[in-house]
Write an enzyme that holds these catalytic residues in place. Structure first.
Site, PDB file in Angstrom:
ATOM      1  N   PRO A 151       0.836  -1.212   0.000  1.00  0.00           N
ATOM      2  CG  PRO A 151      -0.270  -1.270   2.035  1.00  0.00           C
ATOM      3  CD  PRO A 151       0.755  -1.962   1.231  1.00  0.00           C
ATOM      4  CD  GLU A 152       3.688   3.143  -3.998  1.00  0.00           C
ATOM      5  OE1 GLU A 152       4.122   4.269  -3.740  1.00  0.00           O
ATOM      6  OE2 GLU A 152       4.142   2.432  -4.895  1.00  0.00           O
TER       7      GLU A 152
END
Ligand SMILES: [Zn+2]
Length: 287
Positions: free
Chosen positions: A2-3
């Site tokens: 997840p960015e």
């Protein structure tokens, strides 16, 4: 992984739902996350109100009513699901990342409020929860990290002087959390494409104009991803659990061998490993 935009979407969703709500109960099914959940975790949280939820880089920061904090990091594969106790909600994921519904396995932690519960799911267990006792310790916790692209500290003077005399390439620095926080591999690729800069370019060779482009485009790319991520939540059903629709908009990421999307450019997207990460760029327009 997840960015930052995913984490921001989770933050907004949590803020909307758990702000000013009191923690009634905590269930720990597996303490062995990246940082082991301490024995006093439960007793520390129960009875606390969550005042608000902030974010720095990829860290979620729950402000608790006793002036302490609970950090949450989603690691490589963490998701947070919200389950209503009274009405059935089919789409439980607070972001567009991974499964839209609660998976049957790897639900390590539950935090229970009056009308709903949040569940932390993480198959690879690289994520973590951490109690931070006060504001000073919170500041200390983030001292090693550079500014986020959205912060005013991330400006031309900072970037240009940081790059002076440095031999490493720009791709390397965009992923270096000591230089800038929260830009992951996908967005580093996109930012360099939009800035027309080759990922292999040594940073001391970048002109002021290049640095300015990198600063402005970093903000823009992340803001866009946050906006699209937010709106793709309601499209979940059509996505059959796959990634958010925003991924179709990537200009270079995962486009090896395809033609460049820039108007009138005849280039082909290349893939190379730079500083151990897959790097995608156009062989013509990125100089
Ligand atoms: Zn091109």
């Amino acid at each position: 992984m997840p960015e930052l935009p995913v984490v921001e979407v989770v933050r907004k969703s949590l803020h909307k739902n758990i702000k000013q709500k009191k923690i009634k109960k905590v269930i720990i099914r597996n303490r062995n996350l990246r940082i082991k959940i301490p024995v006093n975790f439960k007793s520390f949280l129960i009875g606390q109100k969550v005042i608000k939820i902030d974010r720095f880089s990829k860290y979620l920061i729950l402000h608790l009513s006793n002036n302490s904090y609970c950090l949450v990091h989603l690691g490589m594969s963490g998701t947070i699901h919200l389950i209503n106790h009274n009405k059935k909600n089919n789409l439980t994921n607070t972001s567009f990342y991974h499964s839209p519904i609660l998976p049957p396995k790897h639900n390590h932690i539950e935090i229970i409020f009056k009308n709903f519960r949040i569940i932390y799911n993480d198959p690879r267990r690289f994520g973590f929860f951490q109690i931070i006792k006060n504001l000073n310790l919170l500041k200390k916790r983030f001292r090693h990290l550079g500014p986020e692209p959205f912060q005013s500290k991330f400006n031309l003077e900072y970037v240009f002087s940081f790059f002076k005399g440095k031999e490493k390439n720009i791709k390397n620095y965009l992923l270096d959390q000591k230089f800038v926080s929260g830009i992951g591999n996908i967005y580093a690729n996109e930012i360099l494409f939009l800035s027309k800069i080759n990922p292999n370019k040594k940073v001391h060779l970048l002109k002021k104009n290049d640095c300015e482009k990198i600063i402005n485009i970093s903000k823009k790319v992340l803001m866009n991803a946050i906006k699209k991520g937010g709106s793709s939540i309601k499209d979940f059903k059509n996505l059959s659990g796959k990634n958010g629709s925003f991924q179709k908009n990537f200009k270079v990421y995962e486009r090896k061998g395809l033609s460049c999307k820039r108007f009138k450019c005849e280039g082909v997207i290349q893939k190379k490993v730079i500083s151990n990460r897959s790097t995608f760029f156009c062989n013509i327009c990125q100089k």
